[in-house]
Structures are given as structure tokens and as C-alpha cells.
Design a protein around this motif. Structure first.
Motif, mmCIF file in Angstrom:
data_model
loop_
_atom_site.group_PDB
_atom_site.id
_atom_site.type_symbol
_atom_site.label_atom_id
_atom_site.label_comp_id
_atom_site.label_asym_id
_atom_site.label_seq_id
_atom_site.Cartn_x
_atom_site.Cartn_y
_atom_site.Cartn_z
ATOM 1 N N GLN A 241 -4.372 -13.026 68.215
ATOM 2 C CA GLN A 241 -3.328 -12.103 68.669
ATOM 3 C C GLN A 241 -2.774 -12.577 70.005
ATOM 4 O OE1 GLN A 241 -5.250 -8.152 68.286
ATOM 5 N NE2 GLN A 241 -3.284 -7.463 67.524
ATOM 6 N N GLU A 253 6.154 -4.705 70.687
ATOM 7 C CA GLU A 253 5.825 -4.997 69.290
ATOM 8 C C GLU A 253 6.572 -4.000 68.399
ATOM 9 O OE1 GLU A 253 1.547 -7.167 70.126
ATOM 10 O OE2 GLU A 253 1.500 -5.124 69.361
ATOM 11 N N ARG B 52 4.419 -15.814 66.025
ATOM 12 C CA ARG B 52 3.889 -14.496 66.341
ATOM 13 C C ARG B 52 4.547 -13.485 65.426
ATOM 14 N NH1 ARG B 52 5.692 -10.985 70.320
ATOM 15 N NH2 ARG B 52 4.002 -9.681 71.039
ATOM 16 N N GLY B 57 1.562 -9.167 66.831
ATOM 17 C CA GLY B 57 1.392 -10.376 67.636
ATOM 18 C C GLY B 57 0.458 -11.434 67.075
ATOM 19 N N TYR B 236 7.543 -13.350 75.691
ATOM 20 C CA TYR B 236 7.584 -12.551 74.471
ATOM 21 C C TYR B 236 8.758 -11.589 74.610
ATOM 22 C CZ TYR B 236 2.786 -14.293 74.162
ATOM 23 O OH TYR B 236 1.680 -15.095 74.112
#
Lengths: 283, 571
Positions: A241, A253, B52, B57, B236
């Protein structure tokens, strides 16, 4: 990113070992980067830091607990643990290179069962995570998810066939969760599986699994192997992860409805100001 | 010798060799601290994605390359070849994922035996390369990329000239070297050797290998002597606000009619009276789609028609639709059959999916009538790829009416054609097919109205629950009644509007500036669905099934109205 514990994490109790693994000879471990020694001392236990500070201890739920700060109270309650007809087993302690909070979130997650625990906790094509309820208790001290139903081919060591299993999850602590699932032996009662996660560092955990169950068939070793097998399946996924710390920014996310409990967990951590092991949302 | 300088900071840079990207494998690469998942689909296309999964993730380089899609190991999310769109979320098998869930992709070129990408905002010029007879082995080293570049620029090898073309023997060769800036302290030297090697290739390669190995050792020793630079923190990027909000029970509705410009790349007769159209993007990549999805096609005449995509998973370089010439064409099918030519430009919408395929059934039965086979072909290909149990029953007037023979052939014995049956014989056959309902069985049916009506009735009689029989009507043939006036209250916007006789809810909403997606305009496709919080709808659509209609939880705003004086809508 924070390498030092925030006040909320600092003042928590953390399990550092199963009691059966603590002897008179001191052993070493790490808690949030701090090197600790622990041993059995007389009738009790002793935990000290490398610079000689003696830390508070608790022996509860088959584990040795300590704190780097000053906990305001004792541990959360698991009433079932005290029922006399149950067996309590420290099923094992396992290290994973990911943050403690990522580890807890995985414990709350049902969607991965058919993919990661194929043939045991889930099975293709039974992939649906049905609607469930999740709420915060009135005093804001813990998260409870109820009516979590999932199809399992072999939900425990005494299962012989697949069935929809009901789960209840509690998160009474930033790195601990307690899972209740219908017992295959007595449908009116629930087996208890507790996960006490020890944050070794911000990106490293050690998970202690404690079971309190009605199984009177299988040996402790067998149950322990079963749990370690399950956790061993999670480990390579968790270690892949990225980022390793749990992001608290809601846009980091992509949540789906099945992730209701993890959404609440992340919000709860953010509200408590947890920065250790997480990536706080930018202000 | 020419050393083409390229680093990750700018310009195209090789990040893998073609031979690294072998079928059904996912190669893990890295450029400037950013991990890449590099994989080749069975159609040859090479994908370079952020390594990812957008959900939790997890690295996609540990995922499964099915040849058409990449599946994440953690929760089984599927991402399509080329457009990187999420096509399926197994935790919610009855929902189509919002098509905006897309992995981050990087530009890709495959040339001279190498896979190239760049991180520039504007596409840089691609280096001039002839096809390479030899790709040097990648030489990874722990050294700062800029130092490696500087060392290579000043590099000399005995017998090889450091300036101009590298010449040797009676031939002429050119060595081109590239530095892949993996991270602050990590580099990979890649190179291609082009030109005539005249039988001396091995000699040259050995000499280069020796010299480059010596150079990398020296650079690594120098790097060890200096403090190691801090690794570049990966970026990210945040997901869109829309995706960050947990979606509600109803999938989010698509925004207004999309305007994607496509060119008609191929038009073929695929059965008696049926043409297939292959639509390719004018530029870029077509948006993702799921089996069962349809697009709106704006025809040059101004008509807009809906067609289901026939595409199999991963068939992402074009959209394929089938169009039947209708005897009583109102202009749509006739315009396509008569007037459209290969090379013509068309405007289409983004794909919408209101006919979602569950992939968690133990057995799936597809029932197609005529041109209704198109969405079911896409679904069949998806389940065939997964190795799942299904049967496609295809009712048609005769052999010559079976469309897309090549796609049908690929289904083997999972296809059962039923040819030339009259309505009574069709009903008898449907009774056979639907004789045994089961808890983990699903039925999908698409075809002409009378056949759908019959199928739904037979399924209900056989004991199939509503929620396991999924259908899609081509059009709504019911007589619509818009004679009643009523009031709508919009719960989220605190607005009350009057819907007069002769106007739809949709029209009233749009006149009042409320953005609403719609597609077919006749209550068949499900695009304009809205939740009802209070009041009883007068359902006039053919999209909702009987129990959905009875629950009064949603309404098709293009045709349905109110039985009560007032409806409160979740808008």
C-alpha cells in the motif's frame, strides 16, 4: 510528516506482547520509535525505557499493555472476554511494514475477503458488500458497525460449509478493533476476535490477535495457525500500500459505499488530531 | 559516437525495454520517484499508469493482467486497457462505477525496442530513431542522474570515437544512450545500437559492456563517497471532489450530453439489414465503458439516437455499435444505412450504463431478440473472459439475421440461436429457458417490445424475482398521458416548480436552470432517473421493473408524472 506521537496517541495504552510470552528475562520491543524492555517481575510486570524510565503497565485481555504518556483511564471494555465458558487465546503477533492505522482499516474491510482470503473468508463470485450500519457512540469514544453480512465459505475452524456470516465491528481505540461474528456452534452467541495493534514506528506495526471463542473442538495451535494464515495473506497486500501511512484527506483515495466504516474511522482519527501513522489533511 | 541525452526532467525517456513488457505481466518502473505500472494488453497496446489503485493505494504491479484489463489484488477493481477507466467494482456488483474513476496514465511510445514516456506538460519532440537492431541491457546504478549524464557526455572508450558517429570495421553504427532518472540517487542507463554491425556486433557489444560496467562501478563508488541524496517524495495527486464523496445508493448521473468527436473508421454489413459502425476518436483516448453501456449518436440530420456498445473488455481503441435498418424508420437508421460513409465525423456522448451486468452470479442467462443482441454481446464477452457460466439465447428470423458472426463464433457452445420462431413458439422456448429460477441466477434480456413483455411475464410466472431479471427496451411504445398538471418540490435546492399539462418534469427542470442528464427522452434508458422523497409517481417508463415502480423510490423525469398533487424530488 510526524515522527513523534501526537498527544492522543501518546496517552493511549498499547499492547506490546501476549502475556504468555512474557518471562522473567527481559525482552525488547519498540513502541512509536521508543525502545522498551519488558519482563515479569514478582507477581506483576515491568516495562522500562532505554533511559531507565518505568512505564505504567496493565495485564488485560491476555496481553501486556503500556503507555508512553499518561492514560486518562483504563482500557475499553470487552464484556464477553469474562464469560467463563469461552476460551481466550493469543493467536499470535505478526509484524507488517505499514502504519498501524492501515492495519486497522484492513481489519474493518470486508470487500477484500474473496480476493485476499479466497476460499476461507470469501469466495468468488460472491463479492457483494451489502448495506450495513455504522455509527459513533454518543460520547464519541468508539465506532460501531453493525449488520455487516458477508458470504464465507469457511468462516472459522469449525465451519463445514459456506454461509452468510454476520459481523459487528467496534473501534474503541485508534489502533485496536474488536470483531464479533456469529458463532458456528451457537447461533445466539458471538465469537470475539480482537486486534490490538502496536505501532512500532509510523510505518511499521505489530498486530496482536486475541480470540475469545466458543470453539471446544480445535487445539489452540490449530486456531492460532488459522489466524496467522489469514493475517499472512493480508501482509503482502498491506506492504504494497502506498503511501504506508493512512491518508486522512478525503480526496487522497476513492471510497465506495462498502468503505463506510473506514470513512468514519478516518474522520474520527482526524477529529482526535492523530498525526502519528497518518497523513493529516492539509489545513 | 552520438550520445542522445535524455533525463526524466524533460523530454521522452525510456522506462522499460519492449521485452520487459511481456504478455500478461505487469512491469514495475520508476521515474523521478514516481512508481509506474507498465503492462501490455493482448492487442499490443502498452499502458503506463501510476502504480497505485485509486481505491486503497495498493500497487498495481502486483495486480493481474488479464490481457484486456488490470485487476487490483486487494478488492478486484478492474481497469481497462488504454483509457484506464474502472469497469467493475466487485463489492457493488449491481452498480456501474462512475466512469470518471480513472487511473493516472502517462504518455506512451514504443520505439526502437524501448518503452518511452515523459513528464512534461507539453508533449516534447520524440527523438529521431531508426528501428534498433540491438537494445543494450539496462544498467541500473546507484548514482545521481545528473552525474551519470555528465560522466557519459565526457566518456571515451578505446577504439570508439567520442564524437560524431561511432564507426568501426567496414560498417557504421550509432550508439544512443539515455539516462532514466529513477530517483534522486538512482539511475538506469539504457541504450540502442543502430546501423550496420557487419558481423562485428558481438565484439562491439562486449567492448561496450566492459566499458559501461567500468563506468557504472566508478560512478557508484563516487556516489558512495558522497552523502546519499534524499529520495524524491512521490506525488499522490488528489482525486476529484466528486469521487471523494462516498456515492449514494443511486449511481451519480452523468452530466449533460457529451460531445466527443469521432470518425467512422469502418462500416460493415454484419447481418441482413444490420450494419456495424466502428467509431474511433479524432484524438486522444475514448472514455471508459462497461458491458451494457450505450452512447448517444448525433447524426448529421440533427437526430440523436441511442446505441449499445458491442465492445468486449479491453477493446478500447474504438466503439462498436450495431444498427438495424428499421422498416418504419423515423430517420435514424435510414440515415445511417444510406448516408453515412467511412471517414465521416460524428458527435457522440460519453458511454452511460443503465443496464449493469452483475458478475457475481453462479449462472447468467442472456436472452436476445434481433438487434437486442448488441449489449448482450458485450456482456457475454465480459463473462467469457472471466470464465463464468452463461448462455446466450439469440432469437432471430433466420441464420442470415444473426449479427456479428465472428463475436458469436467466439462464444462456442455458450451460444444457442433460436431461428424463425413465431410468437407462440418463442413463448414456449422462453418457458423452457426460464424453467428453473435459482437464487444465484441472473437473467438479462434485450429485444423488441412484445418479446420483452412476453419474457418478463414468463419469468414472473416461473417464479423469478424481479431483481434477478434485468431488461432494456429499445423504446417506449406505451401511450403517454401528460394531461395532468402537478407540483414538484426540490428538496436540496428548496425550490417549488409547477409542471403544466403537456410538459415533462425534465423540461420544467431544465427551463429553470437545473442541469439534468437525459438520453432517450422516452423513459427507456434510465439516464434521467431521480429519487422521490415524497408523493406517488405516475410511472410511464419502461425502465423500472414492477417492484421498483411499486416502491415509488425513483422516477424517470422525461415521461413519468405524479398521481399526487405534489412530488418531492431529491434534487
Amino acid at each position: 510528516m510526524s515522527e513523534q506521537p501526537d498527544p492522543f496517541m501518546l496517552n493511549q495504552w498499547f499492547a506490546i506482547s501476549g502475556l504468555t510470552d512474557v518471562g522473567p528475562t527481559a525482552k525488547n520491543t519498540l513502541l512509536m520509535g521508543e525502545k522498551l524492555s519488558y519482563r515479569r517481575a514478582g507477581d506483576g510486570f515491568e516495562v522500562t525505557t532505554a533511559d531507565g524510565r518505568t512505564l505504567p503497565v496493565l495485564a488485560q485481555y491476555a496481553c501486556l499493555w503500556t503507555s508512553l504518556g499518561q492514560p486518562e483511564s483504563g482500557l475499553f471494555e470487552i464484556p464477553q472476554y469474562h464469560e467463563t465458558d469461552r476460551r481466550s487465546i493469543v493467536a499470535g503477533s505478526i509484524g507488517v511494514n505499514v502504519s498501524a492505522q492501515r492495519g486497522v482499516e484492513n481489519f474493518l474491510d470486508m470487500g477484500h475477503f474473496p480476493f485476499v482470503h479466497t476460499g476461507i473468508l470469501g469466495e468468488l463470485p460472491h463479492t457483494e458488500v451489502k448495506e450495513y450500519n455504522v455509527r459513533l457512540t454518543e460520547d464519541g469514544s468508539e465506532i460501531i458497525a453493525t449488520e455487516c453480512m458477508f458470504y464465507q465459505p469457511m468462516a472459522s475452524t469449525v465451519s463445514t460449509e459456506g454461509m452468510d456470516v454476520e459481523y459487528i465491528y467496534r473501534v474503541p481505540h485508534p489502533t485496536c478493533s474488536v470483531l464479533y461474528k456469529s458463532s458456528p456452534l451457537d447461533e445466539k452467541r458471538l465469537d470475539v476476535i480482537a486486534l490490538f495493534v502496536q505501532p512500532i514506528g509510523p510505518e511499521k506495526l505489530r498486530a496482536h490477535m486475541v480470540l475469545s471463542i466458543l470453539d471446544d473442538v480445535n487445539a489452540d495451535d490449530f486456531i492460532s495457525h488459522f489466524q496467522l494464515h489469514i493475517f499472512g495473506q493480508d501482509k503482502p497486500i498491506l506492504e504494497n500500500q502506498m503511501p504506508k501511512r493512512l491518508p486522512l484527506d478525503t480526496r487522497a483515495e476513492t471510497p465506495i459505499r462498502a468503505d463506510k466504516s473506514s470513512i468514519m474511522y478516518r474522520r474520527w482519527l482526524a477529529a482526535k488530531g492523530v498525526t502519528y501513522g497518518t497523513i493529516p489533511a492539509a489545513a | 559516437m552520438t550520445i542522445e541525452r535524455a533525463s526524466g526532467a524533460n523530454g521522452w525517456v525510456p522506462v522499460a525495454a519492449s521485452e520487459d513488457v511481456i504478455p500478461r505481466h505487469v512491469f514495475q518502473g520508476k521515474l523521478l520517484g514516481q512508481e509506474l505500472a507498465i503492462w501490455r494488453a493482448d492487442d499490443g497496446y502498452v499502458n503506463i499508469w501510476e502504480n497505485r489503485c485509486l481505491h486503497r493505494g495498493v500497487r498495481l504491479s502486483i495486480g493481474i493482467n488479464t490481457g484486456t484489463e488490470l485487476i487490483c489484488q486487494y478488492h478486484g477493481w478492474r481497469y481497462a486497457n488504454r483509457n484506464a477507466g474502472c469497469t467493475y467494482i466487485p463489492a457493488h456488483p449491481a452498480d456501474a462505477p462512475p466512469r470518471t474513476i480513472c487511473n493516472r496514465t502517462y504518455p506512451v511510445r514504443e520505439a526502437a525496442g524501448l518503452i518511452w514516456t515523459h513528464l512534461d506538460a507539453v508533449e516534447p519532440a520524440f527523438p529521431a530513431l531508426t528501428e534498433a537492431p540491438l537494445v543494450l541491457r539496462a544498467m541500473p546504478l546507484r548514482a545521481v542522474p545528473a552525474a551519470v549524464e555528465a560522466a557519459l557526455a565526457a566518456w571515451s572508450v578505446e577504439g570508439l570515437t567520442a564524437e560524431g558517429d561511432l564507426r568501426f570495421g567496414d560498417g557504421s553504427s550509432q550508439l544512443q544512450l539515455y539516462v532514466q532518472a529513477v530517483d534522486a540517487g538512482q539511475s538506469v542507463i539504457r541504450g540502442v545500437l543502430t546501423g550496420a554491425l557487419a558481423g562485428q556486433g558481438l565484439v562491439v557489444l562486449r567492448r561496450l559492456n566492459t566499458a559501461l560496467t567500468a563506468l557504472t562501478r566508478q560512478l557508484e563508488a563516487e556516489a558512495l563517497a558522497a552523502p546519499a541524496p534524499a529520495p524524491i517524495a512521490p506525488v499522490y495527486a488528489r482525486v476529484s471532489e466528486e469521487l471523494a464523496e462516498m456515492p449514494g445508493l443511486e449511481a451519480d448521473l452523468a452530466d449533460g450530453p457529451g460531445k466527443i468527436r469521432v470518425t467512422l473508421a469502418a462500416k460493415k454489413m454484419v447481418a441482413n439489414g444490420i450494419v456495424s459502425l466502428e467509431l474511433k476518436p479524432l484524438r486522444g483516448v475514448l472514455p471508459t465503458f462497461q458491458p451494457g453501456a450505450h452512447i448517444d449518436v448525433a447524426l448529421p440530420s440533427g437526430l440523436v439516437r441511442q446505441y449499445s456498445l458491442v465492445n468486449a473488455p479491453g477493446e478500447t481503441d474504438r466503439y462498436v455499435i450495431g444498427v438495424k435498418r428499421e422498416a418504419q424508420s423515423t430517420g435514424g437508421s435510414e440515415a445511417i444505412h444510406e448516408h453515412l460513409r467511412e471517414g465521416d465525423l460524428l458527435a457522440i456522448s460519453e458511454p452511460r450504463n443503465n443496464f449493469t451486468l452483475r458478475r457475481d452470479a453462479a449462472q447468467t442467462i442472456f436472452i436476445a431478440g434481433g438487434i437486442g443482441v448488441t449489449p448482450l454481446l458485450a456482456m457475454s464477452a465480459a463473462l467469457a473472459g472471466d470464465g463464468q457460466d452463461f448462455q446466450l439465447h439469440y432469437f432471430a428470423a433466420g441464420q442470415e439475421h444473426l449479427a456479428f458472426q465472428d463475436r458469436l463464433a467466439a462464444l462456442g457452445d455458450r451460444l444457442t440461436p433460436h431461428l424463425g420462431l413465431d410468437p407462440a413458439a418463442t413463448a414456449a422456448k422462453l418457458r423452457d429457458i426460464l424453467a428453473q429460477p435459482g437464487p444465484a441466477k441472473q437473467v438479462y434480456v434485450c429485444g423488441p417490445g412484445p418479446m420483452l413483455d412476453a419474457t418478463l411475464k414468463i419469468a414472473a410466472e416461473a417464479g423469478w424475482p424481479d431483481n434477478s431479471v434485468h431488461f432494456e427496451y429499445f423504446k417506449n411504445t406505451q401511450t403517454l398521458d401528460d394531461s395532468q398538471a402537478f407540483e414538484i418540490a426540490l428538496a436540496r435546492s428548496a425550490v417549488t416548480l409547477q409542471v403544466p399539462a403537456g410538459k415533462s418534469i425534465l423540461q420544467v427542470l431544465r427551463e429553470n436552470g437545473i442541469k439534468m442528464a437525459s438520453s432517450c427522452g422516452q423513459g427507456a434508458c434510465g439516464t434521467c432517473k431521480v429519487r422521490v422523497l415524497e408523493g406517488t409517481p405516475d410511472h410511464q417508463d419502461v425502465y423500472l421493473n414492477a417492484s421498483e415502480k411499486a416502491s415509488n423510490a425513483t422516477i424517470m423525469t422525461c415521461v413519468s408524472r405524479a398521481k399526487t398533487d405534489r412530488l418531492i424530488l431529491d434534487l
